[in-house]
Design a protein around this motif. Structure first.
Motif, PDB file in Angstrom:
ATOM      1  N   UNK A  96       7.070  27.616  28.909  1.00 17.04           N
ATOM      2  CA  UNK A  96       6.048  26.997  28.070  1.00 17.04           C
ATOM      3  C   UNK A  96       4.902  27.980  27.823  1.00 17.04           C
ATOM      4  N   UNK A  97       4.306  27.898  26.629  1.00 16.21           N
ATOM      5  CA  UNK A  97       3.048  28.563  26.356  1.00 16.21           C
ATOM      6  C   UNK A  97       1.911  27.581  26.638  1.00 16.21           C
ATOM      7  N   UNK A  98       0.690  28.109  26.770  1.00 14.10           N
ATOM      8  CA  UNK A  98      -0.450  27.275  27.162  1.00 14.10           C
ATOM      9  C   UNK A  98      -1.647  27.555  26.264  1.00 14.10           C
ATOM     10  N   UNK A  99      -2.325  26.497  25.830  1.00 11.13           N
ATOM     11  CA  UNK A  99      -3.659  26.583  25.250  1.00 11.13           C
ATOM     12  C   UNK A  99      -4.560  25.704  26.114  1.00 11.13           C
ATOM     13  N   UNK A 100      -5.865  26.016  26.144  1.00 14.69           N
ATOM     14  CA  UNK A 100      -6.776  25.253  26.988  1.00 14.69           C
ATOM     15  C   UNK A 100      -8.046  24.921  26.223  1.00 14.69           C
ATOM     16  N   UNK A 101      -8.737  23.884  26.692  1.00 15.56           N
ATOM     17  CA  UNK A 101     -10.006  23.490  26.107  1.00 15.56           C
ATOM     18  C   UNK A 101     -10.882  22.897  27.201  1.00 15.56           C
ATOM     19  N   UNK A 102     -12.194  22.911  26.965  1.00 16.54           N
ATOM     20  CA  UNK A 102     -13.141  22.324  27.912  1.00 16.54           C
ATOM     21  C   UNK A 102     -12.952  20.811  27.906  1.00 16.54           C
ATOM     22  N   UNK A 103     -12.640  20.252  29.070  1.00 16.67           N
ATOM     23  CA  UNK A 103     -12.403  18.811  29.163  1.00 16.67           C
ATOM     24  C   UNK A 103     -13.700  18.014  29.233  1.00 16.67           C
ATOM     25  N   UNK A 104     -14.846  18.695  29.331  1.00 18.17           N
ATOM     26  CA  UNK A 104     -16.124  17.982  29.348  1.00 18.17           C
ATOM     27  C   UNK A 104     -16.689  17.923  27.932  1.00 18.17           C
TER      28      UNK A 104
ATOM     29  N   UNK B  75     -11.614  28.134  36.326  1.00 15.80           N
ATOM     30  CA  UNK B  75     -11.428  26.800  35.749  1.00 15.80           C
ATOM     31  C   UNK B  75     -10.252  26.113  36.415  1.00 15.80           C
ATOM     32  N   UNK B  76     -10.305  24.782  36.435  1.00 14.77           N
ATOM     33  CA  UNK B  76      -9.204  24.006  36.990  1.00 14.77           C
ATOM     34  C   UNK B  76      -8.734  22.977  35.958  1.00 14.77           C
ATOM     35  N   UNK B  77      -7.503  22.535  36.088  1.00 14.55           N
ATOM     36  CA  UNK B  77      -6.880  21.636  35.116  1.00 14.55           C
ATOM     37  C   UNK B  77      -7.170  20.182  35.485  1.00 14.55           C
ATOM     38  N   UNK B  78      -7.718  19.444  34.537  1.00 13.99           N
ATOM     39  CA  UNK B  78      -7.957  18.007  34.720  1.00 13.99           C
ATOM     40  C   UNK B  78      -6.978  17.146  33.920  1.00 13.99           C
ATOM     41  N   UNK B  79      -6.584  17.635  32.733  1.00 18.87           N
ATOM     42  CA  UNK B  79      -5.706  16.861  31.852  1.00 18.87           C
ATOM     43  C   UNK B  79      -4.619  17.782  31.292  1.00 18.87           C
ATOM     44  N   UNK B  80      -3.456  17.212  31.069  1.00 14.97           N
ATOM     45  CA  UNK B  80      -2.312  17.980  30.563  1.00 14.97           C
ATOM     46  C   UNK B  80      -1.624  17.194  29.457  1.00 14.97           C
TER      47      UNK B  80
ATOM     48  N   UNK C 257       9.567  29.222  19.006  1.00 15.82           N
ATOM     49  CA  UNK C 257      10.499  28.320  19.655  1.00 15.82           C
ATOM     50  C   UNK C 257      10.044  27.797  21.003  1.00 15.82           C
ATOM     51  N   UNK C 258       8.974  28.369  21.594  1.00 14.27           N
ATOM     52  CA  UNK C 258       8.532  27.914  22.908  1.00 14.27           C
ATOM     53  C   UNK C 258       7.577  26.730  22.751  1.00 14.27           C
ATOM     54  N   UNK C 259       7.780  25.652  23.507  1.00 15.90           N
ATOM     55  CA  UNK C 259       6.841  24.532  23.452  1.00 15.90           C
ATOM     56  C   UNK C 259       5.507  24.930  24.075  1.00 15.90           C
ATOM     57  N   UNK C 260       4.444  24.236  23.641  1.00 17.25           N
ATOM     58  CA  UNK C 260       3.089  24.586  24.054  1.00 17.25           C
ATOM     59  C   UNK C 260       2.461  23.407  24.791  1.00 17.25           C
ATOM     60  N   UNK C 261       1.799  23.706  25.916  1.00 18.02           N
ATOM     61  CA  UNK C 261       1.064  22.706  26.674  1.00 18.02           C
ATOM     62  C   UNK C 261      -0.431  22.886  26.418  1.00 18.02           C
ATOM     63  N   UNK C 262      -1.129  21.763  26.233  1.00 20.83           N
ATOM     64  CA  UNK C 262      -2.573  21.772  26.020  1.00 20.83           C
ATOM     65  C   UNK C 262      -3.227  21.263  27.301  1.00 20.83           C
ATOM     66  N   UNK C 263      -4.055  22.115  27.926  1.00 20.35           N
ATOM     67  CA  UNK C 263      -4.665  21.782  29.203  1.00 20.35           C
ATOM     68  C   UNK C 263      -6.165  21.582  29.027  1.00 20.35           C
ATOM     69  N   UNK C 264      -6.673  20.427  29.474  1.00 17.01           N
ATOM     70  CA  UNK C 264      -8.105  20.170  29.515  1.00 17.01           C
ATOM     71  C   UNK C 264      -8.650  20.608  30.866  1.00 17.01           C
TER      72      UNK C 264
ATOM     73  N   UNK D 191     -13.791  16.371  37.696  1.00 15.69           N
ATOM     74  CA  UNK D 191     -13.164  16.070  36.408  1.00 15.69           C
ATOM     75  C   UNK D 191     -13.819  14.841  35.771  1.00 15.69           C
ATOM     76  N   UNK D 192     -14.009  14.846  34.456  1.00 20.64           N
ATOM     77  CA  UNK D 192     -14.512  13.628  33.796  1.00 20.64           C
ATOM     78  C   UNK D 192     -13.464  12.524  33.833  1.00 20.64           C
ATOM     79  N   UNK D 193     -13.908  11.312  33.610  1.00 15.25           N
ATOM     80  CA  UNK D 193     -12.985  10.178  33.654  1.00 15.25           C
ATOM     81  C   UNK D 193     -12.005  10.192  32.472  1.00 15.25           C
ATOM     82  N   UNK D 194     -12.432  10.776  31.354  1.00 14.19           N
ATOM     83  CA  UNK D 194     -11.574  10.900  30.177  1.00 14.19           C
ATOM     84  C   UNK D 194     -11.776  12.281  29.582  1.00 14.19           C
ATOM     85  N   UNK D 195     -10.760  12.787  28.898  1.00 17.50           N
ATOM     86  CA  UNK D 195     -10.838  14.112  28.294  1.00 17.50           C
ATOM     87  C   UNK D 195     -11.966  14.142  27.262  1.00 17.50           C
TER      88      UNK D 195
END
Length: 248
Positions: free
Chosen positions: A101-109, A121-126, A135-142, A150-154
């Motif tokens: 998998x490939x990965x993109x990330x964003x600030x979850x706050x 940084x640490x992962x709160x949401x996936x 052809x590689x699927x991508x995961x979005x990490x908050x 971690x916030x209660x919601x992304x």
């Protein structure tokens, strides 16, 4: 008796040469033998004829084709996204890549900060971000900073802790209460200007605290709590740094 003057008969004619068929001509025979020998050698050596092509077909595809196939087979085929919540972003990216998998990330706050240092940084949401053209699927990490909850919601606010009320507690009990928040330091001070703290102040009671109770504490790992203490056998003063025994 023979007459010497009698006519002598002519000598017999030489025999007429025998005619050979064309296929028994020595030159033709030599040509045929050489051609046959060349055919046998070509079959044994795998020359440019059908025998050579058969050998090439048996040998398999060219080396370049084998290399491409090996490279394609070495690429991992994703069977499912690995669980990455709770991991540092750096480790999450490495684990996701190993799983295909490939990965993109964003600030979850709600701050929309950029993740320049992936180790902080640490992962709160996936979630899934589709699939790229390769052809590689991508995961979005908050993600949020490692020190932050971690916030209660992304995309929500970071739930920083509130300063607990520790006035009235002993210094030892106050330290236990403040420990889980993760302050950099808890600093004791004497509430009286004319009384010094002992080497061990655990039995002393807390009269004043800074930060105040209920105040939001952002990034407590960088903060210091100041607690002003009174001796166990003395009351708390009305204001910090008052004298316990005025005039002495």
């Amino acid at each position: 008796m023979d007459d010497p003057n009698a006519a002598v008969p002519p000598p017999p004619l030489p025999p007429r040469p025998v005619s050979r068929p064309w296929w028994r001509h020595p030159v033709f025979v030599v040509v045929v033998v050489l051609a046959g020998l060349g055919f046998v050698l070509s079959r044994l050596g795998g020359g440019d004829g059908d025998g050579g092509r058969a050998s090439e077909e048996k040998a398999g595809p060219p080396a370049a084709s084998v290399t491409v196939s090996a490279s394609a087979s070495a690429r991992p085929k994703p069977s499912g996204p690995p669980p990455l919540v709770g991991k540092r972003l750096k480790d999450a990216k490495e684990q996701a890549s190993a799983a295909g998998f490939d990965v993109v990330s964003h600030d979850a706050s709600d701050q929309d900060a950029r993740q320049w240092d992936v180790g902080g940084w640490k992962v709160c949401f996936q979630g899934s971000a589709g699939q790229r053209s390769g052809g590689r699927p991508v995961l979005d990490l908050g993600v949020v900073r490692v020190e932050a909850p971690c916030p209660r919601a992304d995309g929500g606010k970071i739930p920083w802790p509130a300063m607990p009320a520790v006035t009235g507690m002993t210094f030892g009990r106050a330290g236990e209460t403040l420990g889980p928040i993760g302050f950099r330091k808890v600093e004791p001070e004497s509430a009286y200007s004319d009384v010094e703290l002992p080497g061990v102040a655990d039995p002393w009671k807390v009269c004043f605290q800074d930060p105040e109770p209920g105040k939001t504490v952002e990034n407590p790992q960088f903060g210091t709590v100041y607690l002003k203490l009174a001796p166990p056998d003395a009351p708390c003063p009305e204001r910090p740094y008052a004298e316990l025994r005025p005039g002495r």
